[in-house]
Design a protein around this motif. Structure first.
Motif, PDB file in Angstrom:
ATOM      1  N   ASP A   1     -14.485  52.871  64.875  1.00  0.00           N
ATOM      2  CA  ASP A   1     -15.980  52.992  64.470  1.00  0.00           C
ATOM      3  C   ASP A   1     -16.860  52.089  65.645  1.00  0.00           C
ATOM      4  OD1 ASP A   1     -18.290  52.464  63.298  1.00  0.00           O
ATOM      5  OD2 ASP A   1     -17.730  52.207  61.355  1.00  0.00           O
ATOM      6  N   ARG A   2     -17.172  52.826  66.569  1.00  0.00           N
ATOM      7  CA  ARG A   2     -17.870  52.216  67.693  1.00  0.00           C
ATOM      8  C   ARG A   2     -18.923  51.126  67.380  1.00  0.00           C
ATOM      9  NH1 ARG A   2     -20.441  55.705  71.765  1.00  0.00           N
ATOM     10  NH2 ARG A   2     -18.979  57.421  70.744  1.00  0.00           N
ATOM     11  N   ALA A   3     -19.870  51.847  66.444  1.00  0.00           N
ATOM     12  CA  ALA A   3     -21.125  51.121  66.037  1.00  0.00           C
ATOM     13  C   ALA A   3     -20.750  49.645  65.239  1.00  0.00           C
ATOM     14  CB  ALA A   3     -21.690  51.958  65.062  1.00  0.00           C
ATOM     15  N   GLN A   4     -19.427  49.624  64.719  1.00  0.00           N
ATOM     16  CA  GLN A   4     -19.011  48.464  63.821  1.00  0.00           C
ATOM     17  C   GLN A   4     -18.191  47.529  64.728  1.00  0.00           C
ATOM     18  OE1 GLN A   4     -20.376  47.590  60.750  1.00  0.00           O
ATOM     19  NE2 GLN A   4     -21.568  49.324  61.022  1.00  0.00           N
ATOM     20  N   GLY A   5     -17.756  48.289  65.980  1.00  0.00           N
ATOM     21  CA  GLY A   5     -16.741  47.470  66.716  1.00  0.00           C
ATOM     22  C   GLY A   5     -15.469  47.320  65.963  1.00  0.00           C
ATOM     23  N   GLN A   6     -14.990  48.277  65.413  1.00  0.00           N
ATOM     24  CA  GLN A   6     -13.655  48.364  64.476  1.00  0.00           C
ATOM     25  C   GLN A   6     -12.698  49.545  64.831  1.00  0.00           C
ATOM     26  OE1 GLN A   6     -13.673  49.135  60.111  1.00  0.00           O
ATOM     27  NE2 GLN A   6     -13.619  46.755  60.234  1.00  0.00           N
ATOM     28  N   VAL A   7     -11.533  48.778  65.335  1.00  0.00           N
ATOM     29  CA  VAL A   7     -10.433  49.905  65.414  1.00  0.00           C
ATOM     30  C   VAL A   7      -9.384  49.626  64.477  1.00  0.00           C
ATOM     31  CG1 VAL A   7      -8.465  50.414  67.136  1.00  0.00           C
ATOM     32  CG2 VAL A   7     -10.856  49.711  67.811  1.00  0.00           C
ATOM     33  N   VAL A   8      -9.090  50.690  63.743  1.00  0.00           N
ATOM     34  CA  VAL A   8      -8.070  50.720  62.612  1.00  0.00           C
ATOM     35  C   VAL A   8      -6.857  51.425  63.282  1.00  0.00           C
ATOM     36  CG1 VAL A   8      -7.300  51.523  60.331  1.00  0.00           C
ATOM     37  CG2 VAL A   8      -9.837  50.675  60.859  1.00  0.00           C
ATOM     38  N   VAL A   9      -5.774  50.748  63.188  1.00  0.00           N
ATOM     39  CA  VAL A   9      -4.522  51.243  63.605  1.00  0.00           C
ATOM     40  C   VAL A   9      -3.418  51.369  62.569  1.00  0.00           C
ATOM     41  CG1 VAL A   9      -2.658  51.131  65.485  1.00  0.00           C
ATOM     42  CG2 VAL A   9      -5.037  50.437  66.101  1.00  0.00           C
ATOM     43  N   GLU A  10      -2.618  52.353  62.418  1.00  0.00           N
ATOM     44  CA  GLU A  10      -1.586  52.598  61.653  1.00  0.00           C
ATOM     45  C   GLU A  10      -0.450  52.686  62.589  1.00  0.00           C
ATOM     46  OE1 GLU A  10      -1.075  52.891  58.332  1.00  0.00           O
ATOM     47  OE2 GLU A  10      -3.202  53.157  57.710  1.00  0.00           O
ATOM     48  N   SER A  11       0.401  51.440  62.339  1.00  0.00           N
ATOM     49  CA  SER A  11       1.584  51.276  63.373  1.00  0.00           C
ATOM     50  C   SER A  11       2.422  50.123  63.035  1.00  0.00           C
ATOM     51  CB  SER A  11       0.893  50.821  64.824  1.00  0.00           C
ATOM     52  OG  SER A  11       1.759  50.391  65.671  1.00  0.00           O
ATOM     53  N   ASP A  12       3.650  50.277  63.209  1.00  0.00           N
ATOM     54  CA  ASP A  12       4.604  49.359  62.816  1.00  0.00           C
ATOM     55  C   ASP A  12       4.677  48.225  63.704  1.00  0.00           C
ATOM     56  OD1 ASP A  12       5.394  50.533  60.329  1.00  0.00           O
ATOM     57  OD2 ASP A  12       6.768  51.932  61.386  1.00  0.00           O
TER      58      ASP A  12
END
Length: 65
Positions: A35-46
């Protein structure tokens, strides 16, 4: 495991691709939502959050602790 990272400096689609590619170099199977506008990166990873954040920082972006 889901990691939510606050990333500063993403301004365009190229930035999103750079961040996604950085994460996927650490974990090729990771799922990345940005979400570029919120500066948020959500990652699904182990992989550990620190490794993901370091990879993004290596691309020149600031990752909040």
């Amino acid at each position: 495991m889901q990691h939510t990272l606050q990333v500063q400096g993403m301004t365009c689609g190229h930035c999103e691709r750079s961040v996604t590619q950085a994460v996927q170099r650490v974990d090729p199977d990771a799922t990345v939502r940005i979400d570029r506008a919120q500066g948020q990166v959500v990652v699904e990873s182990d992989e550990p959050r620190t490794a993901l954040a370091a990879a993004i920082a290596e691309e020149g972006y600031t990752v909040a602790p």
